[in-house]
Scaffold this active site. Sequence first.
Site, PDB file in Angstrom:
ATOM      1  N   ARG A  59      27.832  -4.320 -16.583  1.00 28.14           N
ATOM      2  CA  ARG A  59      28.276  -5.090 -17.742  1.00 28.14           C
ATOM      3  C   ARG A  59      27.562  -4.620 -18.993  1.00 28.14           C
ATOM      4  NH1 ARG A  59      32.309  -8.172 -19.840  1.00 28.14           N
ATOM      5  NH2 ARG A  59      31.513  -9.649 -21.374  1.00 28.14           N
ATOM      6  N   ARG A 112      35.616 -11.412 -17.284  1.00 28.11           N
ATOM      7  CA  ARG A 112      34.585 -10.740 -18.090  1.00 28.11           C
ATOM      8  C   ARG A 112      35.178 -10.055 -19.323  1.00 28.11           C
ATOM      9  NH1 ARG A 112      29.951 -10.072 -14.839  1.00 28.11           N
ATOM     10  NH2 ARG A 112      28.781 -10.471 -16.748  1.00 28.11           N
ATOM     11  N   PRO A 113      35.948 -10.781 -20.144  1.00 29.43           N
ATOM     12  CA  PRO A 113      36.543 -10.155 -21.343  1.00 29.43           C
ATOM     13  C   PRO A 113      35.461  -9.720 -22.333  1.00 29.43           C
ATOM     14  CG  PRO A 113      36.815 -12.522 -21.422  1.00 29.43           C
ATOM     15  CD  PRO A 113      36.242 -12.218 -20.067  1.00 29.43           C
ATOM     16  N   ILE A 114      35.840  -8.904 -23.308  1.00 27.18           N
ATOM     17  CA  ILE A 114      34.882  -8.489 -24.356  1.00 27.18           C
ATOM     18  C   ILE A 114      35.448  -8.776 -25.753  1.00 27.18           C
ATOM     19  CG2 ILE A 114      33.756  -6.686 -22.965  1.00 27.18           C
ATOM     20  CD1 ILE A 114      35.502  -4.631 -24.462  1.00 27.18           C
ATOM     21  N   ASP A 115      36.394  -9.723 -25.808  1.00 29.45           N
ATOM     22  CA  ASP A 115      37.029 -10.024 -27.105  1.00 29.45           C
ATOM     23  C   ASP A 115      36.024 -10.496 -28.150  1.00 29.45           C
ATOM     24  OD1 ASP A 115      36.944 -12.197 -25.221  1.00 29.45           O
ATOM     25  OD2 ASP A 115      37.831 -13.410 -26.793  1.00 29.45           O
ATOM     26  N   LEU A 116      35.006 -11.253 -27.714  1.00 34.87           N
ATOM     27  CA  LEU A 116      34.019 -11.758 -28.697  1.00 34.87           C
ATOM     28  C   LEU A 116      33.164 -10.608 -29.238  1.00 34.87           C
ATOM     29  CD1 LEU A 116      32.891 -15.032 -26.874  1.00 34.87           C
ATOM     30  CD2 LEU A 116      34.579 -14.785 -28.715  1.00 34.87           C
ATOM     31  N   CYS A 175      29.363  -7.983 -12.256  1.00 30.16           N
ATOM     32  CA  CYS A 175      29.718  -8.789 -11.070  1.00 30.16           C
ATOM     33  C   CYS A 175      31.133  -9.352 -11.197  1.00 30.16           C
ATOM     34  CB  CYS A 175      28.731  -9.938 -10.927  1.00 30.16           C
ATOM     35  SG  CYS A 175      27.168  -9.385 -10.247  1.00 30.16           S
ATOM     36  N   LYS A 227      15.753  -8.426 -15.555  1.00 28.05           N
ATOM     37  CA  LYS A 227      16.879  -7.465 -15.630  1.00 28.05           C
ATOM     38  C   LYS A 227      17.641  -7.690 -16.942  1.00 28.05           C
ATOM     39  CE  LYS A 227      20.860  -8.508 -13.401  1.00 28.05           C
ATOM     40  NZ  LYS A 227      22.088  -8.485 -14.225  1.00 28.05           N
ATOM     41  N   ASN A 228      17.912  -8.952 -17.255  1.00 28.27           N
ATOM     42  CA  ASN A 228      18.794  -9.229 -18.396  1.00 28.27           C
ATOM     43  C   ASN A 228      18.092  -9.173 -19.737  1.00 28.27           C
ATOM     44  OD1 ASN A 228      20.801  -9.397 -16.558  1.00 28.27           O
ATOM     45  ND2 ASN A 228      20.958 -11.629 -16.563  1.00 28.27           N
ATOM     46  N   ASP A 262      23.432 -18.388 -13.517  1.00 25.28           N
ATOM     47  CA  ASP A 262      22.914 -17.396 -12.562  1.00 25.28           C
ATOM     48  C   ASP A 262      22.097 -18.024 -11.439  1.00 25.28           C
ATOM     49  OD1 ASP A 262      22.314 -14.765 -15.041  1.00 25.28           O
ATOM     50  OD2 ASP A 262      24.135 -15.585 -14.147  1.00 25.28           O
ATOM     51  N   ARG A 308      21.165  -5.008  -7.266  1.00 25.28           N
ATOM     52  CA  ARG A 308      21.406  -4.839  -8.704  1.00 25.28           C
ATOM     53  C   ARG A 308      20.402  -5.647  -9.513  1.00 25.28           C
ATOM     54  NH1 ARG A 308      27.618  -5.194 -10.261  1.00 25.28           N
ATOM     55  NH2 ARG A 308      26.547  -4.883 -12.238  1.00 25.28           N
TER      56      ARG A 308
HETATM   57  C1  EPZ Z   1      25.094 -12.227 -19.389  1.00 29.36           C
HETATM   58  O1  EPZ Z   1      26.423 -11.823 -19.114  1.00 29.36           O
HETATM   59  C2  EPZ Z   1      24.303 -11.927 -18.124  1.00 29.36           C
HETATM   60  N1  EPZ Z   1      24.345 -10.498 -17.837  1.00 29.36           N
HETATM   61  C3  EPZ Z   1      24.903 -12.689 -16.938  1.00 29.36           C
HETATM   62  O2  EPZ Z   1      24.060 -12.452 -15.812  1.00 29.36           O
HETATM   63  C4  EPZ Z   1      24.868 -14.186 -17.266  1.00 29.36           C
HETATM   64  O3  EPZ Z   1      25.493 -14.896 -16.209  1.00 29.36           O
HETATM   65  C5  EPZ Z   1      25.610 -14.449 -18.576  1.00 29.36           C
HETATM   66  O4  EPZ Z   1      25.031 -13.650 -19.637  1.00 29.36           O
HETATM   67  C6  EPZ Z   1      25.540 -15.907 -18.991  1.00 29.36           C
HETATM   68  O5  EPZ Z   1      24.210 -16.298 -19.123  1.00 29.36           O
HETATM   69  C7  EPZ Z   1      23.532  -9.659 -18.541  1.00 29.36           C
HETATM   70  O6  EPZ Z   1      22.780 -10.074 -19.403  1.00 29.36           O
HETATM   71  C8  EPZ Z   1      23.602  -8.215 -18.164  1.00 29.36           C
HETATM   72  P1  EPZ Z   1      28.466 -14.106 -21.676  1.00 29.36           P
HETATM   73  P2  EPZ Z   1      27.534 -11.785 -20.309  1.00 29.36           P
HETATM   74  O7  EPZ Z   1      29.045 -13.148 -22.623  1.00 29.36           O
HETATM   75  O8  EPZ Z   1      26.888 -11.327 -21.549  1.00 29.36           O
HETATM   76  C9  EPZ Z   1      32.991 -15.408 -21.834  1.00 29.36           C
HETATM   77  C10 EPZ Z   1      23.518 -11.872 -13.599  1.00 29.36           C
HETATM   78  O9  EPZ Z   1      23.766 -12.436 -12.521  1.00 29.36           O
HETATM   79  N2  EPZ Z   1      33.157 -14.280 -22.755  1.00 29.36           N
HETATM   80  O10 EPZ Z   1      27.433 -15.081 -22.149  1.00 29.36           O
HETATM   81  O11 EPZ Z   1      28.701 -11.064 -19.797  1.00 29.36           O
HETATM   82  C11 EPZ Z   1      32.726 -14.921 -20.416  1.00 29.36           C
HETATM   83  O12 EPZ Z   1      33.936 -14.619 -19.754  1.00 29.36           O
HETATM   84  C12 EPZ Z   1      24.598 -11.768 -14.663  1.00 29.36           C
HETATM   85  O13 EPZ Z   1      22.391 -11.391 -13.921  1.00 29.36           O
HETATM   86  C13 EPZ Z   1      34.389 -14.119 -23.403  1.00 29.36           C
HETATM   87  O14 EPZ Z   1      35.310 -14.900 -23.203  1.00 29.36           O
HETATM   88  O15 EPZ Z   1      27.871 -13.344 -20.427  1.00 29.36           O
HETATM   89  C14 EPZ Z   1      32.019 -16.097 -19.809  1.00 29.36           C
HETATM   90  O16 EPZ Z   1      32.981 -17.048 -19.415  1.00 29.36           O
HETATM   91  C15 EPZ Z   1      25.931 -12.330 -14.196  1.00 29.36           C
HETATM   92  N3  EPZ Z   1      34.548 -13.074 -24.254  1.00 29.36           N
HETATM   93  C16 EPZ Z   1      31.210 -16.672 -20.969  1.00 29.36           C
HETATM   94  O17 EPZ Z   1      31.813 -16.144 -22.172  1.00 29.36           O
HETATM   95  C17 EPZ Z   1      33.541 -12.171 -24.504  1.00 29.36           C
HETATM   96  O18 EPZ Z   1      33.738 -11.255 -25.315  1.00 29.36           O
HETATM   97  C18 EPZ Z   1      29.739 -16.274 -20.942  1.00 29.36           C
HETATM   98  O19 EPZ Z   1      29.676 -14.873 -20.967  1.00 29.36           O
HETATM   99  C19 EPZ Z   1      32.302 -12.350 -23.834  1.00 29.36           C
HETATM  100  C20 EPZ Z   1      32.128 -13.406 -22.970  1.00 29.36           C
END
Ligand code: EPZ
Length: 420
Positions: A92, A121-125, A116, A22-23, A305, A397
């Site tokens: 997401r 789930r911020p998007i600041d990065l 989920c 999926k990812n 995950d 999902r």
């Molecule tokens: C991806 O989510 C996956 N989803 C998630 O899988 C997975 O748990 C996660 O990566 C970590 O491996 C998809 O690929 C669709 P991150 P993503 O950005 O991209 C923080 C599942 O069950 N963060 O690596 O959202 C965030 O809050 C799902 O299949 C910021 O602070 O994960 C988290 O604490 C759940 N600011 C950490 O980073 C940002 O702009 C990791 O998030 C982005 C993220």
Amino acid sequence: MENFFICGGNKLSGELDISTSKNAVLPILAGCILCEKQIIIHKFPKYADTKSMLDILESLGAKWYFQDESVVIDGENISKSEIPVELASKIRSSIFSLGSILSRFKKAKVSYPGGCAIGARPIDLHLKGLKSLGVKITERHGYIYCDGSNMKSGTVNLDFPSVGATENIILASVYLKGKTRIVNCAKEPEIVDLSNFLNSIGAKITGQGTSIIEIEGVQKVDGGEYTPIADRIITGTYIIATAMCGGNVQLNNVNIENVSALVSKLKNNCCKITYKGDKLILVADKKPKSIAKVETMPFPGFPTDLQPQITSMLSISKGTSVVVENMFESRFKYISELKKMGADIIVNDKTAIIKGVPQLYGATVMSNDLRGGAALVLAGLVANGYTTVCDVKHIDRGYYKMEEDLQKLGANIERIITKA
Ligand code: EPZ
């Protein structure tokens, strides 16, 4: 509402082909927005989230259709640079489309993504990275307006190796003249697969799988076809299910490197794991033992995950275990449901202390998110008596007909549709 009704106690045996990740598929679908020609994605997994992503592509003007196990996508008529809020808020991965839309149109309007409920789930990065490439961003009335008319290649330093932010910035850089570097990027296999897909249609990306990725801008990508990697989280889920239930299971289409953190945690625990090529064979004939500590980390560390699923296993393991969830601030919600089944777990901030109990017992439990729901199913497979896992749309999902997979392995599970 759709629920799973499970009668616990069966051992698992048999063979299962692991479906496509999926990812990996979600960012690859976002990558199709870059392309004006036909792309075919083979072994396309029909999870709810991948179908939602096809809806997003269609809303932008793409045409798509299923052809046997593949999906054919034609991006020639993609003309919109705005994602409807009702589609963006479902998943997401809608946010990854931002990078592709900017590459194609140099402007975009999106709303905040869904996903989920495992944290803020911020998007600041994501936004900070795009700003480093010259994108002007204003957030107003719940929308994110992006002006990419002055976008240019450059260096993006990620404060944290975010998977989604890495994918978004790669997608935003494919057409940027010159070289873009992403420093401290995520190294997940899904990032490698996205990069390999983009390179297969003409992009120029190097360093995928390391903490520095470089993207040499190209004029246009071409059409093509691609088979994404297998889902390492589904693989891990069924490895843990076998460890919990006992039995003899073979999983096909497995990349052992992508599940090595889990396999090393299960070494000398309760199952013998051997593998040959892409086949992984599990023989589980002992009760699981506690694991001193499991800490979730970015790849190649233990994947967040699989945290709920391993916690389910530890709840019936002899001894006390500790699980630390470093990635998401509220990814322990399923534990209150697990405790209804008799689990003995104390949660304190990001740490769960799990005291193994001899037996869980069946109960009616709610699945609140994808992997938490999967963990409750695993608990139901070993519980004494009947378990109803409610609201399995969360599980759908990221698992396609999970009940059929488990039935193939001998589990006593069925999907019940109720009026509620
Ligand atoms: C991806 O989510 C996956 N989803 C998630 O899988 C997975 O748990 C996660 O990566 C970590 O491996 C998809 O690929 C669709 P991150 P993503 O950005 O991209 C923080 C599942 O069950 N963060 O690596 O959202 C965030 O809050 C799902 O299949 C910021 O602070 O994960 C988290 O604490 C759940 N600011 C950490 O980073 C940002 O702009 C990791 O998030 C982005 C993220």
